[in-house]
Design a protein around this motif. Structure first.
Motif, mmCIF file in Angstrom:
data_model
loop_
_atom_site.group_PDB
_atom_site.id
_atom_site.type_symbol
_atom_site.label_atom_id
_atom_site.label_comp_id
_atom_site.label_asym_id
_atom_site.label_seq_id
_atom_site.Cartn_x
_atom_site.Cartn_y
_atom_site.Cartn_z
ATOM 1 N N CYS A 115 17.731 62.801 -25.126
ATOM 2 C CA CYS A 115 19.303 62.442 -24.956
ATOM 3 C C CYS A 115 20.370 63.240 -24.747
ATOM 4 O O CYS A 115 21.276 62.550 -25.279
ATOM 5 C CB CYS A 115 19.228 61.706 -26.974
ATOM 6 N N ASN A 116 20.315 63.905 -24.053
ATOM 7 C CA ASN A 116 21.541 65.215 -23.381
ATOM 8 C C ASN A 116 21.563 64.140 -21.883
ATOM 9 O O ASN A 116 21.522 63.037 -21.571
ATOM 10 C CB ASN A 116 21.149 65.882 -22.624
ATOM 11 N N ASP A 117 22.869 64.131 -21.350
ATOM 12 C CA ASP A 117 23.449 63.873 -20.575
ATOM 13 C C ASP A 117 23.220 65.274 -18.879
ATOM 14 O O ASP A 117 23.950 65.649 -18.331
ATOM 15 C CB ASP A 117 24.735 63.634 -20.488
ATOM 16 N N PHE A 118 22.124 65.262 -17.997
ATOM 17 C CA PHE A 118 21.976 65.996 -17.160
ATOM 18 C C PHE A 118 22.005 64.862 -15.576
ATOM 19 O O PHE A 118 21.832 65.642 -15.094
ATOM 20 C CB PHE A 118 20.742 66.185 -17.180
ATOM 21 N N LYS A 119 23.198 63.944 -16.134
ATOM 22 C CA LYS A 119 23.421 63.296 -14.709
ATOM 23 C C LYS A 119 21.530 62.761 -13.727
ATOM 24 O O LYS A 119 21.878 63.105 -12.714
ATOM 25 C CB LYS A 119 24.529 64.039 -13.808
ATOM 26 N N ARG A 120 20.413 62.316 -14.313
ATOM 27 C CA ARG A 120 19.488 61.971 -13.547
ATOM 28 C C ARG A 120 19.037 63.011 -12.948
ATOM 29 O O ARG A 120 18.828 62.550 -11.708
ATOM 30 C CB ARG A 120 20.101 61.269 -13.642
ATOM 31 N N ILE A 121 19.143 64.104 -12.531
ATOM 32 C CA ILE A 121 18.489 65.381 -11.866
ATOM 33 C C ILE A 121 17.267 65.190 -12.143
ATOM 34 O O ILE A 121 16.832 65.342 -13.674
ATOM 35 C CB ILE A 121 19.546 67.168 -12.590
ATOM 36 N N GLN A 122 16.502 66.010 -11.505
ATOM 37 C CA GLN A 122 14.933 66.372 -11.798
ATOM 38 C C GLN A 122 14.824 66.928 -12.413
ATOM 39 O O GLN A 122 15.696 68.166 -12.426
ATOM 40 C CB GLN A 122 14.498 66.034 -9.998
ATOM 41 N N ILE A 123 13.722 67.423 -13.853
ATOM 42 C CA ILE A 123 13.143 68.352 -13.974
ATOM 43 C C ILE A 123 13.080 69.696 -12.998
ATOM 44 O O ILE A 123 12.174 69.167 -12.174
ATOM 45 C CB ILE A 123 11.466 67.953 -14.944
ATOM 46 N N PRO A 124 13.214 70.384 -12.945
ATOM 47 C CA PRO A 124 13.236 71.830 -12.389
ATOM 48 C C PRO A 124 11.039 72.565 -12.471
ATOM 49 O O PRO A 124 11.373 72.002 -13.061
ATOM 50 C CB PRO A 124 13.882 72.819 -12.964
ATOM 51 N N SER A 125 11.534 72.579 -11.110
ATOM 52 C CA SER A 125 9.525 72.912 -10.840
ATOM 53 C C SER A 125 9.253 73.804 -11.641
ATOM 54 O O SER A 125 8.006 74.234 -11.828
ATOM 55 C CB SER A 125 9.312 73.301 -9.562
ATOM 56 N N PHE A 126 10.334 74.876 -12.387
ATOM 57 C CA PHE A 126 10.002 76.019 -13.183
ATOM 58 C C PHE A 126 9.888 75.584 -14.384
ATOM 59 O O PHE A 126 9.310 76.710 -15.291
ATOM 60 C CB PHE A 126 11.653 77.272 -13.271
ATOM 61 N N ILE A 127 10.021 74.374 -14.889
ATOM 62 C CA ILE A 127 9.568 74.029 -15.893
ATOM 63 C C ILE A 127 8.003 74.066 -16.111
ATOM 64 O O ILE A 127 7.408 74.326 -17.512
ATOM 65 C CB ILE A 127 9.955 72.792 -16.780
ATOM 66 N N GLY A 128 7.534 73.612 -15.326
ATOM 67 C CA GLY A 128 6.264 73.494 -15.352
ATOM 68 C C GLY A 128 5.417 75.593 -14.894
ATOM 69 O O GLY A 128 3.864 75.333 -15.675
ATOM 70 N N SER A 129 6.411 76.760 -15.305
ATOM 71 C CA SER A 129 5.417 77.355 -15.417
ATOM 72 C C SER A 129 5.983 77.778 -16.605
ATOM 73 O O SER A 129 5.148 79.126 -17.217
ATOM 74 C CB SER A 129 6.198 78.292 -14.273
ATOM 75 N N LEU A 130 5.870 77.243 -17.541
ATOM 76 C CA LEU A 130 6.350 77.308 -19.475
ATOM 77 C C LEU A 130 5.074 76.868 -20.142
ATOM 78 O O LEU A 130 4.738 76.176 -19.677
ATOM 79 C CB LEU A 130 7.605 77.062 -19.311
#
Length: 157
Positions: free
Chosen positions: A137-152
């Motif tokens: 529910c934040n407003d990141f302007k519909r950016i794509q989820i960064p690929s590094f998130i998969g590395s968490l």
């Protein structure tokens, strides 16, 4: 002889109980002291870099300021009580306006101001034990989820 043995046995048990109680009190006090400054410096720095990438109009992350701030006491951060590693980040924005809400109302504008924006910093990768990340529910302007998130790798549903 049995009375002497009983008194001696009770006396030694009392000493053991007293020693156990003192040890527990010491442990509790030292545990409280360690909670006073639990944040790990590298993870604190990573969170500060993460914050710098965000747009925070409402200053929701004000508690994250300061060179000596304890990140485990910052709003939205949950740390492990023993290791001090950051385990959770809870930064949801307010829910979307209702269908019949007036988008020009002061209340709706204030709710929208509470939303975080900006970009997600890869400094989150330094939080090796991060298990939970909520930026809903934040407003990141519909950016794509960064690929590094998969590395968490420690994130859990």
């Amino acid at each position: 002889m049995s009375i002497w043995f009983s008194i001696s046995y009770l006396s030694s048990n009392c000493h053991l109980w007293l020693l156990l109680v003192l040890a527990l009190v010491h442990l509790c006090l030292s545990d409280q002291k360690s909670r006073d400054a639990l944040c790990m410096e590298g993870e604190r720095q990573a969170l500060i870099r993460f914050k710098h990438g965000l747009i925070d109009e409402a200053d929701r992350l004000a508690s994250w300021a300061g060179k000596k701030s304890d990140c485990c006491k910052c709003d939205g951060i949950v740390c492990d009580n023993i290791t001090g590693h950051v385990h959770e980040i809870h930064l949801p924005g307010p829910g979307p306006p209702g269908e019949y809400d007036d988008p020009s109302s002061k209340e709706i504008k204030e709710r929208l101001k509470q939303r975080l924006g900006g970009h997600l910093s890869s400094s989150l990768l330094e939080l090796k034990q991060l298990k939970y990340l909520d930026l809903s529910c934040n407003d990141f302007k519909r950016i794509q989820i960064p690929s590094f998130i998969g590395s968490l790798g420690a994130l859990r549903p």
